[in-house]
Design a protein around this motif. Structure first.
Motif, PDB file in Angstrom:
ATOM      1  N   MET A   1      28.039  -6.618   0.414  1.00  0.00           N
ATOM      2  CA  MET A   1      28.466  -5.762  -0.701  1.00  0.00           C
ATOM      3  C   MET A   1      28.678  -4.322  -0.232  1.00  0.00           C
ATOM      4  N   VAL A   2      27.754  -3.801   0.574  1.00  0.00           N
ATOM      5  CA  VAL A   2      27.827  -2.412   1.018  1.00  0.00           C
ATOM      6  C   VAL A   2      29.055  -2.189   1.894  1.00  0.00           C
ATOM      7  N   GLU A   3      29.265  -3.076   2.847  1.00  0.00           N
ATOM      8  CA  GLU A   3      30.402  -2.937   3.752  1.00  0.00           C
ATOM      9  C   GLU A   3      31.727  -3.005   3.006  1.00  0.00           C
ATOM     10  N   THR A   4      31.810  -3.892   2.027  1.00  0.00           N
ATOM     11  CA  THR A   4      33.030  -4.018   1.227  1.00  0.00           C
ATOM     12  C   THR A   4      33.288  -2.739   0.432  1.00  0.00           C
ATOM     13  N   ALA A   5      32.245  -2.207  -0.180  1.00  0.00           N
ATOM     14  CA  ALA A   5      32.390  -0.979  -0.969  1.00  0.00           C
ATOM     15  C   ALA A   5      32.809   0.184  -0.075  1.00  0.00           C
ATOM     16  N   TYR A   6      32.194   0.307   1.097  1.00  0.00           N
ATOM     17  CA  TYR A   6      32.570   1.375   2.023  1.00  0.00           C
ATOM     18  C   TYR A   6      34.012   1.198   2.505  1.00  0.00           C
ATOM     19  N   GLY A   7      34.367  -0.014   2.833  1.00  0.00           N
ATOM     20  CA  GLY A   7      35.738  -0.293   3.279  1.00  0.00           C
ATOM     21  C   GLY A   7      36.758   0.038   2.207  1.00  0.00           C
ATOM     22  N   LEU A   8      36.469  -0.366   0.970  1.00  0.00           N
ATOM     23  CA  LEU A   8      37.383  -0.056  -0.138  1.00  0.00           C
ATOM     24  C   LEU A   8      37.477   1.444  -0.372  1.00  0.00           C
ATOM     25  N   TYR A   9      36.348   2.123  -0.284  1.00  0.00           N
ATOM     26  CA  TYR A   9      36.343   3.582  -0.455  1.00  0.00           C
ATOM     27  C   TYR A   9      37.255   4.240   0.586  1.00  0.00           C
ATOM     28  N   LEU A  10      37.081   3.867   1.846  1.00  0.00           N
ATOM     29  CA  LEU A  10      37.909   4.450   2.900  1.00  0.00           C
ATOM     30  C   LEU A  10      39.379   4.097   2.708  1.00  0.00           C
ATOM     31  N   LEU A  11      39.657   2.862   2.401  1.00  0.00           N
ATOM     32  CA  LEU A  11      41.040   2.417   2.202  1.00  0.00           C
ATOM     33  C   LEU A  11      41.711   3.166   1.053  1.00  0.00           C
ATOM     34  N   ILE A  12      41.042   3.237  -0.076  1.00  0.00           N
ATOM     35  CA  ILE A  12      41.614   3.884  -1.272  1.00  0.00           C
ATOM     36  C   ILE A  12      41.817   5.378  -1.044  1.00  0.00           C
ATOM     37  N   THR A  13      40.780   6.057  -0.557  1.00  0.00           N
ATOM     38  CA  THR A  13      40.877   7.516  -0.436  1.00  0.00           C
ATOM     39  C   THR A  13      41.832   7.954   0.675  1.00  0.00           C
ATOM     40  N   ILE A  14      41.849   7.230   1.775  1.00  0.00           N
ATOM     41  CA  ILE A  14      42.789   7.596   2.841  1.00  0.00           C
ATOM     42  C   ILE A  14      44.221   7.298   2.409  1.00  0.00           C
TER      43      ILE A  14
ATOM     44  N   LEU B   1      26.675   9.902   1.654  1.00  0.00           N
ATOM     45  CA  LEU B   1      25.929  10.499   0.545  1.00  0.00           C
ATOM     46  C   LEU B   1      25.722   9.506  -0.586  1.00  0.00           C
ATOM     47  N   GLY B   2      24.566   9.580  -1.228  1.00  0.00           N
ATOM     48  CA  GLY B   2      24.286   8.734  -2.378  1.00  0.00           C
ATOM     49  C   GLY B   2      23.662   7.402  -1.982  1.00  0.00           C
ATOM     50  N   ALA B   3      23.285   6.682  -3.005  1.00  0.00           N
ATOM     51  CA  ALA B   3      22.637   5.384  -2.800  1.00  0.00           C
ATOM     52  C   ALA B   3      23.672   4.310  -2.490  1.00  0.00           C
ATOM     53  N   GLU B   4      23.280   3.378  -1.631  1.00  0.00           N
ATOM     54  CA  GLU B   4      24.162   2.264  -1.303  1.00  0.00           C
ATOM     55  C   GLU B   4      24.223   1.293  -2.479  1.00  0.00           C
ATOM     56  N   PRO B   5      25.409   0.781  -2.782  1.00  0.00           N
ATOM     57  CA  PRO B   5      25.526  -0.172  -3.891  1.00  0.00           C
ATOM     58  C   PRO B   5      24.910  -1.520  -3.520  1.00  0.00           C
ATOM     59  N   LYS B   6      24.151  -2.078  -4.456  1.00  0.00           N
ATOM     60  CA  LYS B   6      23.503  -3.378  -4.221  1.00  0.00           C
ATOM     61  C   LYS B   6      24.110  -4.483  -5.082  1.00  0.00           C
ATOM     62  N   THR B   7      24.676  -4.084  -6.216  1.00  0.00           N
ATOM     63  CA  THR B   7      25.259  -5.058  -7.134  1.00  0.00           C
ATOM     64  C   THR B   7      26.723  -4.678  -7.382  1.00  0.00           C
ATOM     65  N   MET B   8      27.436  -5.558  -8.053  1.00  0.00           N
ATOM     66  CA  MET B   8      28.837  -5.272  -8.375  1.00  0.00           C
ATOM     67  C   MET B   8      28.971  -4.028  -9.263  1.00  0.00           C
ATOM     68  N   PRO B   9      28.164  -3.885 -10.319  1.00  0.00           N
ATOM     69  CA  PRO B   9      28.258  -2.644 -11.114  1.00  0.00           C
ATOM     70  C   PRO B   9      27.954  -1.389 -10.282  1.00  0.00           C
ATOM     71  N   ASP B  10      26.978  -1.501  -9.360  1.00  0.00           N
ATOM     72  CA  ASP B  10      26.697  -0.372  -8.469  1.00  0.00           C
ATOM     73  C   ASP B  10      27.905  -0.041  -7.603  1.00  0.00           C
ATOM     74  N   ALA B  11      28.581  -1.069  -7.107  1.00  0.00           N
ATOM     75  CA  ALA B  11      29.755  -0.869  -6.253  1.00  0.00           C
ATOM     76  C   ALA B  11      30.883  -0.197  -7.030  1.00  0.00           C
ATOM     77  N   ILE B  12      31.066  -0.587  -8.274  1.00  0.00           N
ATOM     78  CA  ILE B  12      32.108   0.030  -9.109  1.00  0.00           C
ATOM     79  C   ILE B  12      31.771   1.496  -9.365  1.00  0.00           C
ATOM     80  N   ARG B  13      30.514   1.777  -9.679  1.00  0.00           N
ATOM     81  CA  ARG B  13      30.094   3.172  -9.881  1.00  0.00           C
ATOM     82  C   ARG B  13      30.236   3.973  -8.591  1.00  0.00           C
ATOM     83  N   PHE B  14      29.846   3.364  -7.476  1.00  0.00           N
ATOM     84  CA  PHE B  14      29.975   4.007  -6.168  1.00  0.00           C
ATOM     85  C   PHE B  14      31.429   4.377  -5.895  1.00  0.00           C
TER      86      PHE B  14
END
Length: 123
Positions: free
Chosen positions: A1-14, A68-81
């Motif tokens: 979950m964490v790796e996916t959220a980080y990957g999506l963050y980098l992909l979207i923002t870049i 920065l911030g807490a790592e997402p553990k659940t799907m709602p956390d990932a969406i908020r992240f």
């Protein structure tokens, strides 16, 4: 979950950073030419330098805020992240744009004022 959220963050923002930089570069050249007293070469050069600086600052900001911030553990956390981090990145992109526009406008007035206040005497 964490790796996916980080990957999506980098992909979207870049991707957003690249799109914004290209859009501003393409559409801002006319503005720069006007600001620099119709000196197209100076405008193109400045435009390129602004794009490089824009990429450096924004990609640096994006990668720094990744930790920065807490790592997402659940799907709602990932969406908020993702929404929080992408939102901050977009606000920074907008702030950079307005800062650059203000600086260019201010500098352009100085250049134009200097260029157009000079009297040319032809003998």
């Amino acid at each position: 979950m964490v790796e996916t959220a980080y990957g999506l963050y980098l992909l979207i923002t870049i991707a957003i950073t690249i799109w914004v930089a290209r859009t501003l570069s393409k559409n801002g050249e006319v503005f720069l030419i006007q600001c620099f007293g119709h000196n197209a070469e100076l405008a193109r050069s400045t435009n390129h330098l602004l794009v490089v600086g824009f990429y450096l600052v924004n990609i640096g900001f994006i990668t720094l805020t990744l930790s920065l911030g807490a790592e997402p553990k659940t799907m709602p956390d990932a969406i908020r992240f993702l929404s929080g981090k992408v939102g901050i990145a977009v606000i920074v992109l907008g702030a950079m744009h307005f800062f650059n526009m203000g600086a260019i406008s201010h500098f352009g007035r100085k250049v134009n004022g200097w260029l157009f206040d000079q009297k040319v005497v032809v003998a």
